[in-house]
Motif scaffolding. Structure first.
Motif, short mmCIF file in Angstrom:
data_model
loop_
_atom_site.label_atom_id
_atom_site.label_comp_id
_atom_site.label_asym_id
_atom_site.label_seq_id
_atom_site.Cartn_x
_atom_site.Cartn_y
_atom_site.Cartn_z
N LEU A 50 0.83 -1.21 0.00
CA LEU A 50 0.00 0.00 0.00
C LEU A 50 0.87 1.26 0.00
O LEU A 50 0.55 2.24 -0.69
CB LEU A 50 -0.95 -0.01 1.19
CG LEU A 50 -2.04 -1.10 1.13
CD1 LEU A 50 -2.85 -1.12 2.43
CD2 LEU A 50 -2.94 -0.92 -0.09
N SER A 51 1.96 1.23 0.74
CA SER A 51 2.88 2.36 0.74
C SER A 51 3.48 2.57 -0.65
O SER A 51 3.57 3.70 -1.13
CB SER A 51 4.00 2.13 1.77
OG SER A 51 4.95 3.17 1.70
N GLN A 52 3.86 1.48 -1.31
CA GLN A 52 4.46 1.59 -2.64
C GLN A 52 3.43 2.07 -3.67
O GLN A 52 3.79 2.79 -4.61
CB GLN A 52 5.06 0.25 -3.06
CG GLN A 52 6.29 -0.09 -2.24
CD GLN A 52 6.62 -1.56 -2.24
OE1 GLN A 52 5.79 -2.41 -2.57
NE2 GLN A 52 7.85 -1.89 -1.87
N ILE A 53 2.19 1.70 -3.50
CA ILE A 53 1.15 2.14 -4.43
C ILE A 53 0.85 3.63 -4.24
O ILE A 53 0.77 4.39 -5.21
CB ILE A 53 -0.14 1.31 -4.25
CG1 ILE A 53 0.10 -0.14 -4.72
CG2 ILE A 53 -1.31 1.94 -5.01
CD1 ILE A 53 -0.99 -1.12 -4.30
N ASN A 67 14.12 6.40 -0.76
CA ASN A 67 14.74 5.91 0.48
C ASN A 67 15.29 4.50 0.40
O ASN A 67 16.21 4.16 1.13
CB ASN A 67 13.76 6.03 1.64
CG ASN A 67 13.42 7.47 1.93
OD1 ASN A 67 14.29 8.32 2.00
ND2 ASN A 67 12.14 7.75 2.08
N LEU A 68 14.70 3.66 -0.44
CA LEU A 68 15.16 2.27 -0.50
C LEU A 68 15.92 1.95 -1.78
O LEU A 68 16.74 1.04 -1.80
CB LEU A 68 13.98 1.31 -0.33
CG LEU A 68 13.19 1.46 0.97
CD1 LEU A 68 12.06 0.47 1.02
CD2 LEU A 68 14.10 1.31 2.17
N LEU A 69 15.62 2.66 -2.85
CA LEU A 69 16.28 2.38 -4.11
C LEU A 69 17.28 3.46 -4.51
O LEU A 69 18.05 3.27 -5.45
CB LEU A 69 15.23 2.20 -5.23
CG LEU A 69 14.20 1.10 -5.00
CD1 LEU A 69 13.16 1.10 -6.10
CD2 LEU A 69 14.88 -0.26 -4.88
N GLY A 70 17.22 4.61 -3.83
CA GLY A 70 18.17 5.68 -4.12
C GLY A 70 17.89 6.42 -5.42
O GLY A 70 18.79 7.02 -5.99
N ILE A 71 16.64 6.38 -5.89
CA ILE A 71 16.27 7.05 -7.13
C ILE A 71 15.57 8.36 -6.76
O ILE A 71 14.50 8.34 -6.14
CB ILE A 71 15.35 6.16 -7.99
CG1 ILE A 71 16.06 4.84 -8.32
CG2 ILE A 71 14.92 6.89 -9.26
CD1 ILE A 71 15.16 3.79 -8.94
N GLU A 72 16.16 9.47 -7.15
CA GLU A 72 15.66 10.78 -6.74
C GLU A 72 14.53 11.32 -7.61
O GLU A 72 13.82 12.22 -7.22
CB GLU A 72 16.82 11.79 -6.72
CG GLU A 72 17.90 11.46 -5.72
CD GLU A 72 17.47 11.63 -4.27
OE1 GLU A 72 16.57 12.44 -4.00
OE2 GLU A 72 18.03 10.93 -3.40
N ALA A 85 10.86 6.15 -11.59
CA ALA A 85 10.64 4.77 -11.17
C ALA A 85 9.27 4.55 -10.54
O ALA A 85 8.96 3.42 -10.15
CB ALA A 85 11.73 4.35 -10.19
N ASN A 86 8.46 5.57 -10.43
CA ASN A 86 7.19 5.44 -9.71
C ASN A 86 6.29 4.34 -10.25
O ASN A 86 5.66 3.62 -9.48
CB ASN A 86 6.45 6.78 -9.66
CG ASN A 86 7.05 7.73 -8.65
OD1 ASN A 86 8.02 7.39 -7.95
ND2 ASN A 86 6.51 8.92 -8.59
N GLN A 87 6.19 4.20 -11.57
CA GLN A 87 5.32 3.16 -12.12
C GLN A 87 5.80 1.77 -11.72
O GLN A 87 5.02 0.92 -11.31
CB GLN A 87 5.24 3.26 -13.64
CG GLN A 87 4.33 2.17 -14.22
CD GLN A 87 4.17 2.26 -15.72
OE1 GLN A 87 4.55 3.24 -16.34
NE2 GLN A 87 3.60 1.22 -16.30
N VAL A 88 7.10 1.54 -11.82
CA VAL A 88 7.65 0.23 -11.45
C VAL A 88 7.45 -0.02 -9.96
O VAL A 88 7.09 -1.13 -9.55
CB VAL A 88 9.14 0.13 -11.85
CG1 VAL A 88 9.76 -1.15 -11.33
CG2 VAL A 88 9.29 0.23 -13.35
#
Length: 154
Positions: free
Chosen positions: A52-55, A64-69, A73-76
């Motif tokens: 739910l948090s990821q959605i 915070n977890l993947l380091g992508i600023e 990457a939001n769709q993935v």
């Protein structure tokens, strides 16, 4: 809050629930009881909350977890959230169909968490926040897969 919820759902709550149930029902099968609670909390609650948090907050996981600023990457991340939500729901439903669902849900989630944990493990330059899912994914994967193996051998 993130650290507390991950540790609570991965280790503390399943162990506490197992101890309480085995104390209240001394004749209960310890393997089934522990498996039920690790699937319920570790898969059901933890992966549902993560999904739910990821959605709804994909940027949190991306940053915070993947380091992508960026938002690239939001769709993935949201699609990962759909998978986590589905496994989380299966983990909750398994509580009600323990004998038939527990080993299957534990196997699916255990393999997923093992692979995710190993992927996190080899990533260079992990932040302190990234170590939390790395370690807890691997701990929970070992517990779930051990439960599956022992269930199959019983």
């Amino acid at each position: 809050m993130y650290l507390v919820s991950v540790i609570a759902t991965t280790v503390v709550l399943p162990l506490l629930a197992t101890i309480i149930e085995l104390t209240a029902s001394p004749g209960a099968d310890p393997l089934l009881v522990a498996g039920k609670w690790f699937v319920f909390f570790g898969v059901g609650i933890r992966l549902l909350l993560a999904g739910l948090s990821q959605i709804f907050r994909p940027g949190f996981t991306a940053k915070n977890l993947l380091g992508i600023e960026t938002d690239d990457a939001n769709q993935v991340v949201q699609e990962l959230g759909f998978a986590n939500t589905a496994m989380g729901i299966a983990g909750l439903v398994a509580y009600f169909f323990a004998a038939s669902w527990l080993p299957a849900v534990a196997a699916i989630a255990g393999i997923f968490l093992l692979l995710a944990g190993l992927r996190h493990l080899v990533k260079k330059g992990k932040s302190a926040t990234e170590w939390i899912p790395t370690v807890t994914d691997l701990i929970l994967a070992v517990i779930l897969l051990a439960f599956v193996v022992v269930s199959l051998l019983a």
